[in-house]
Design a protein around this motif. Structure first.
Motif, PDB file in Angstrom:
ATOM      1  N   VAL A 294      41.446  40.020  42.447  1.00 26.20           N
ATOM      2  CA  VAL A 294      40.346  39.060  42.499  1.00 26.20           C
ATOM      3  C   VAL A 294      39.054  39.856  42.543  1.00 26.20           C
ATOM      4  O   VAL A 294      38.828  40.653  43.448  1.00 26.20           O
ATOM      5  N   LEU A 295      38.225  39.669  41.525  1.00 27.04           N
ATOM      6  CA  LEU A 295      36.901  40.293  41.493  1.00 27.04           C
ATOM      7  C   LEU A 295      35.975  39.369  42.267  1.00 27.04           C
ATOM      8  O   LEU A 295      35.631  38.287  41.806  1.00 27.04           O
ATOM      9  N   THR A 296      35.590  39.789  43.473  1.00 24.06           N
ATOM     10  CA  THR A 296      34.801  38.923  44.352  1.00 24.06           C
ATOM     11  C   THR A 296      33.304  39.101  44.116  1.00 24.06           C
ATOM     12  O   THR A 296      32.861  40.083  43.526  1.00 24.06           O
TER      13      THR A 296
ATOM     14  N   THR B 169      38.297  36.051  38.540  1.00 27.57           N
ATOM     15  CA  THR B 169      36.923  36.334  38.919  1.00 27.57           C
ATOM     16  C   THR B 169      36.358  35.179  39.739  1.00 27.57           C
ATOM     17  O   THR B 169      36.626  34.015  39.465  1.00 27.57           O
ATOM     18  N   GLU B 170      35.604  35.532  40.756  1.00 29.22           N
ATOM     19  CA  GLU B 170      35.027  34.547  41.664  1.00 29.22           C
ATOM     20  C   GLU B 170      33.684  34.063  41.130  1.00 29.22           C
ATOM     21  O   GLU B 170      32.940  34.817  40.507  1.00 29.22           O
ATOM     22  N   ILE B 171      33.405  32.801  41.396  1.00 25.63           N
ATOM     23  CA  ILE B 171      32.095  32.219  41.113  1.00 25.63           C
ATOM     24  C   ILE B 171      31.419  32.041  42.461  1.00 25.63           C
ATOM     25  O   ILE B 171      31.933  31.348  43.335  1.00 25.63           O
ATOM     26  N   LEU B 172      30.269  32.672  42.649  1.00 24.93           N
ATOM     27  CA  LEU B 172      29.636  32.725  43.962  1.00 24.93           C
ATOM     28  C   LEU B 172      28.174  32.314  43.869  1.00 24.93           C
ATOM     29  O   LEU B 172      27.418  32.883  43.095  1.00 24.93           O
ATOM     30  N   THR B 173      27.787  31.349  44.673  1.00 30.53           N
ATOM     31  CA  THR B 173      26.447  30.781  44.530  1.00 30.53           C
ATOM     32  C   THR B 173      25.318  31.646  45.051  1.00 30.53           C
ATOM     33  O   THR B 173      24.234  31.605  44.500  1.00 30.53           O
TER      34      THR B 173
ATOM     35  N   LYS C 236      41.771  31.346  35.906  1.00 29.28           N
ATOM     36  CA  LYS C 236      41.246  32.695  36.145  1.00 29.28           C
ATOM     37  C   LYS C 236      39.959  32.687  36.970  1.00 29.28           C
ATOM     38  O   LYS C 236      39.433  33.733  37.310  1.00 29.28           O
ATOM     39  N   LEU C 237      39.444  31.479  37.289  1.00 25.34           N
ATOM     40  CA  LEU C 237      38.196  31.362  38.048  1.00 25.34           C
ATOM     41  C   LEU C 237      38.497  30.922  39.472  1.00 25.34           C
ATOM     42  O   LEU C 237      39.330  30.048  39.700  1.00 25.34           O
ATOM     43  N   ILE C 238      37.799  31.511  40.417  1.00 24.81           N
ATOM     44  CA  ILE C 238      37.958  31.179  41.829  1.00 24.81           C
ATOM     45  C   ILE C 238      36.583  30.828  42.381  1.00 24.81           C
ATOM     46  O   ILE C 238      35.629  31.592  42.218  1.00 24.81           O
ATOM     47  N   TRP C 239      36.483  29.669  43.004  1.00 27.23           N
ATOM     48  CA  TRP C 239      35.217  29.240  43.595  1.00 27.23           C
ATOM     49  C   TRP C 239      35.013  29.988  44.901  1.00 27.23           C
ATOM     50  O   TRP C 239      35.871  29.985  45.783  1.00 27.23           O
ATOM     51  N   GLY C 240      33.860  30.636  45.048  1.00 28.73           N
ATOM     52  CA  GLY C 240      33.527  31.361  46.268  1.00 28.73           C
ATOM     53  C   GLY C 240      33.357  30.425  47.451  1.00 28.73           C
ATOM     54  O   GLY C 240      33.011  29.257  47.304  1.00 28.73           O
ATOM     55  N   SER C 241      33.613  30.924  48.639  1.00 26.67           N
ATOM     56  CA  SER C 241      33.564  30.096  49.843  1.00 26.67           C
ATOM     57  C   SER C 241      32.173  29.558  50.132  1.00 26.67           C
ATOM     58  O   SER C 241      32.028  28.578  50.859  1.00 26.67           O
ATOM     59  N   GLU C 242      31.137  30.149  49.576  1.00 27.16           N
ATOM     60  CA  GLU C 242      29.796  29.669  49.835  1.00 27.16           C
ATOM     61  C   GLU C 242      29.551  28.275  49.262  1.00 27.16           C
ATOM     62  O   GLU C 242      28.626  27.598  49.656  1.00 27.16           O
ATOM     63  N   PHE C 243      30.404  27.831  48.310  1.00 28.63           N
ATOM     64  CA  PHE C 243      30.257  26.476  47.812  1.00 28.63           C
ATOM     65  C   PHE C 243      30.487  25.474  48.941  1.00 28.63           C
ATOM     66  O   PHE C 243      29.910  24.405  48.951  1.00 28.63           O
ATOM     67  N   ALA C 244      31.340  25.816  49.879  1.00 22.19           N
ATOM     68  CA  ALA C 244      31.600  24.918  51.002  1.00 22.19           C
ATOM     69  C   ALA C 244      30.578  25.113  52.120  1.00 22.19           C
ATOM     70  O   ALA C 244      30.489  24.296  53.022  1.00 22.19           O
ATOM     71  N   ALA C 245      29.809  26.165  52.068  1.00 20.89           N
ATOM     72  CA  ALA C 245      28.855  26.477  53.138  1.00 20.89           C
ATOM     73  C   ALA C 245      27.418  26.294  52.666  1.00 20.89           C
ATOM     74  O   ALA C 245      26.544  27.057  53.020  1.00 20.89           O
TER      75      ALA C 245
END
Length: 112
Positions: free
Chosen positions: A31-33, A60-64, A87-96
């Motif tokens: 996972v590319l964070t 790969t992560e999507i990070l806001t 292949k896309l992972i939503w970063g935890s900041e979407f919830a924060a």
């Protein structure tokens, strides 16, 4: 294996090293964070990046708070079209969003 970014032009040096590890240990999930920088994909997805994401168990992560994503964002569409949703992972900041602050509000991510 989690590998932190954000990722930009360092891919040109980083990807060949990652591919060498993946060839030696093909069962590793990567996972590319911290997101892909918009400037890295401004001319489309670089071939070296597409080969490693599509050819191996690489996500790969999507990070806001690193990249300014929002509703209808072209970078998200580009990544989605190139790699698909698995292949896309939503970063935890979407919830924060309340911690990240404006302009990252829930209204920004409501589909049109």
């Amino acid at each position: 294996m989690y590998i932190g970014g954000p990722f930009g032009n360092v891919y040109d040096e980083f990807i060949p090293k990652l591919v060498a590890v993946l060839r030696k240990f093909p069962g590793i999930r990567v996972v590319l964070t911290n997101g892909v920088l918009a400037l890295y994909v401004e001319n489309g997805i670089p071939e070296v990046f597409a080969r490693v994401v599509n050819g191996y168990d690489v996500h790969t992560e999507i990070l806001t708070n690193i990249v300014n994503y929002g509703a209808g964002d072209e970078v998200i569409r580009l990544l989605y079209d190139a790699f698909g949703p698995t292949k896309l992972i939503w970063g935890s900041e979407f919830a924060a969003y309340n911690l990240v602050g404006p302009p990252f509000t829930p209204e920004r991510y409501i589909p049109d």
